[in-house]
Design an enzyme around this catalytic site. Structure first.
Site, PDB file in Angstrom:
ATOM      1  N   SER A 135       2.752   4.739  -1.747  1.00  0.00           N
ATOM      2  CA  SER A 135       2.414   3.651  -2.631  1.00  0.00           C
ATOM      3  C   SER A 135       3.505   3.886  -3.938  1.00  0.00           C
ATOM      4  O   SER A 135       3.722   4.873  -4.257  1.00  0.00           O
ATOM      5  CB  SER A 135       1.092   3.819  -3.198  1.00  0.00           C
ATOM      6  OG  SER A 135       0.873   4.839  -4.023  1.00  0.00           O
ATOM      7  N   ARG A 181      10.368  -3.825  -0.764  1.00  0.00           N
ATOM      8  CA  ARG A 181      12.092  -3.688  -0.399  1.00  0.00           C
ATOM      9  C   ARG A 181      12.065  -3.887   1.042  1.00  0.00           C
ATOM     10  O   ARG A 181      11.270  -3.902   1.983  1.00  0.00           O
ATOM     11  CB  ARG A 181      12.077  -2.109  -0.669  1.00  0.00           C
ATOM     12  CG  ARG A 181      12.109  -1.468  -1.966  1.00  0.00           C
ATOM     13  CD  ARG A 181      13.241  -2.064  -2.942  1.00  0.00           C
ATOM     14  NE  ARG A 181      13.342  -1.430  -4.053  1.00  0.00           N
ATOM     15  CZ  ARG A 181      12.607  -1.956  -5.193  1.00  0.00           C
ATOM     16  NH1 ARG A 181      11.987  -3.104  -5.090  1.00  0.00           N
ATOM     17  NH2 ARG A 181      12.867  -1.252  -6.523  1.00  0.00           N
ATOM     18  N   CYS A 232      -9.260   4.989  -1.893  1.00  0.00           N
ATOM     19  CA  CYS A 232      -9.444   6.431  -2.057  1.00  0.00           C
ATOM     20  C   CYS A 232      -9.276   6.666  -3.588  1.00  0.00           C
ATOM     21  O   CYS A 232      -8.693   5.899  -4.488  1.00  0.00           O
ATOM     22  CB  CYS A 232      -8.484   7.105  -1.230  1.00  0.00           C
ATOM     23  SG  CYS A 232      -7.115   7.069  -1.499  1.00  0.00           S
ATOM     24  N   CYS A 267      -8.316   5.733  -9.419  1.00  0.00           N
ATOM     25  CA  CYS A 267      -7.792   4.610  -8.684  1.00  0.00           C
ATOM     26  C   CYS A 267      -8.646   3.538  -8.131  1.00  0.00           C
ATOM     27  O   CYS A 267      -8.483   2.470  -7.575  1.00  0.00           O
ATOM     28  CB  CYS A 267      -7.140   5.234  -7.112  1.00  0.00           C
ATOM     29  SG  CYS A 267      -5.819   6.311  -7.533  1.00  0.00           S
ATOM     30  N   THR A 285      13.389  -2.825   4.506  1.00  0.00           N
ATOM     31  CA  THR A 285      13.353  -1.591   4.943  1.00  0.00           C
ATOM     32  C   THR A 285      13.515  -1.842   6.389  1.00  0.00           C
ATOM     33  O   THR A 285      13.543  -2.525   7.040  1.00  0.00           O
ATOM     34  CB  THR A 285      11.864  -0.847   4.883  1.00  0.00           C
ATOM     35  OG1 THR A 285      11.177  -1.531   5.338  1.00  0.00           O
ATOM     36  CG2 THR A 285      11.764  -0.638   3.212  1.00  0.00           C
TER      37      THR A 285
END
Length: 407
Positions: free
Chosen positions: A261, A235, A392, A103, A237
């Site tokens: 994520s 989105r 991270c 990542c 929400t």
């Protein structure tokens, strides 16, 4: 607005000045969405072309190419850095390197490029990252040399398998649950944060804050051509809607599809140049790379990686967290981000100010590069001076870098 001369600033953590002269990224597509047919190489190419054009950098000025990619989800993925360079017109003799720090790969591409500049091996480096997670294959293992009559061949989802750390036999989502338990993060905390990051993305998008970094993609369909210049994953929400989603990794846990994520695809490119190259080619520096740091941590709580990474970065550069006008920590999972925020004491008003990966999605190899590109433009828009980007990393690592606005 700052008035100092960044090119003459001698208080540097790096041996040579390294400047970001262009920063572009594609829209990020949702899983199985509009970009599912674009390979990681395609997406990196689009971002790279846009960066070259925006920075007024001719392909023949590039001395090296570094691209981050994790999943290798297409047949040409092993060639990604080389193919991107050749596609955008970088001369054949120019070398290319693909890096994989999971990542953190998008950040690592910039770090590796900066290291080449420090060693006088390169002057201008095209650094990028890309991923297409929708193209993650199903694979059949151990059949290359034959199978027994009647053997039931099982296909393994390579995308899902890659999201589990087999050394500790733990899915990434469970490492976030471990952090939630360790730092007292509740499901309500996670849903509230997910709602906030979606709202922040929408406000920033509506205000046009992503336009400077965006490299639109022209899509072809039966209805004709469509220009995609927006992120597909965010989105609308509500807290009530988020609360109804089931926990995925642990009974009564904190991680749900709404506060993790998203899976998706995208590409990003950042061009960095030495101080000598900036002057020689009359390039316009957007930001200066001040320093970077990567660190290991306990794999079972891999999401805490930004803590030692940022702490090491600040120690290296002689800065304080309070010096940063902006911070973006990649949102792998809401409890992961909230744990980092809690431990470091991050200011929510200066951190992930325009939303993060919970809204945009997290194409593994691209995210760190996208974060850097966004911080470059947002720092300039706000007239701030310093910004920190961090992520991270599965397996138990963290990476961070510090940039300075030179506007």
């Amino acid at each position: 607005m700052m008035q100092h001369d960044p090119l003459s600033d001698s208080n540097m953590a790096l041996l040579r000045g390294v400047f970001i002269v262009a920063a572009k990224r594609t829209p990020f597509g949702t899983y199985g969405g509009k970009l599912k047919g674009h390979t990681a190489t395609d997406l990196a190419e689009i971002a790279s072309r846009a960066a070259l054009q925006a920075g007024k950098v001719k392909p023949e000025m590039i001395s090296s190419i570094v691209m981050g990619n994790v999943m290798q989800s297409a047949s040409d993925a092993a060639y990604i850095a080389r193919h991107v360079g050749l596609r955008v017109g970088v001369p054949v003799p120019v070398p290319a390197l693909t890096v994989n720090r999971l990542c953190g790969s998008g950040f690592q591409s910039i770090v590796t490029g900066a290291q080449e500049i420090q060693l006088n091996e390169s002057e201008i480096v095209l650094c990028g990252g890309a991923e297409n997670m929708s193209q993650g294959p199903y694979v059949a293992m151990d059949i290359r040399f034959g199978t027994r009559l009647g053997q039931d061949i099982k296909l393994e989802d390579w995308l899902w398998a890659g999201l589990t750390d087999r050394h500790i036999k733990t899915p990434m989502g469970m490492t976030a649950e471990n952090l939630a338990e360790k730092y007292g993060i509740t499901r309500q905390d996670c849903d509230a944060y997910a709602h906030k990051t979606q709202c922040r993305w929408k406000a920033a998008n509506d205000a046009g804050y992503f336009k400077e970094e965006m490299a639109p993609i022209t899509l072809k369909s039966k209805k004709g051509e469509e220009v995609m210049d927006f992120d597909e994953h965010p989105r609308e929400t509500t807290l009530e809607g988020l609360a109804k989603l089931p926990a995925v990794f642990k009974k009564n846990g904190t991680v749900s599809p709404g506060n993790a994520s998203g899976v998706g695809e995208g590409g990003s490119a950042v061009i960095i140049a030495s101080e000598d190259a900036v002057k020689k080619h009359n390039l316009t520096p957007l930001a200066r790379l001040i320093g970077y740091h990567a660190s290991g941590c306990d794999p079972s709580i891999m999401g805490i990686g930004p803590v030692p990474a940022i702490e090491g970065l600040l120690q290296k550069t002689g800065k304080k967290l309070a010096d940063a006008d902006l911070v973006e920590v990649n949102e792998a999972f809401a409890p992961q981000y909230l744990s980092v925020e809690k431990v470091l004491g991050l200011d929510p008003d200066r951190t992930n100010v325009n939303g993060g990966a919970i809204a945009l999605c997290h194409p593994l190899g691209a995210s760190g590069n996208r974060i850097t590109a966004h911080l470059v433009h947002e720092l300039r828009r706000r007239g701030g001076r310093y910004a920190i980007g961090s992520a991270c990393i599965g397996g138990g690592q963290g990476i961070a870098l510090l940039i300075e606005n030179v506007k």
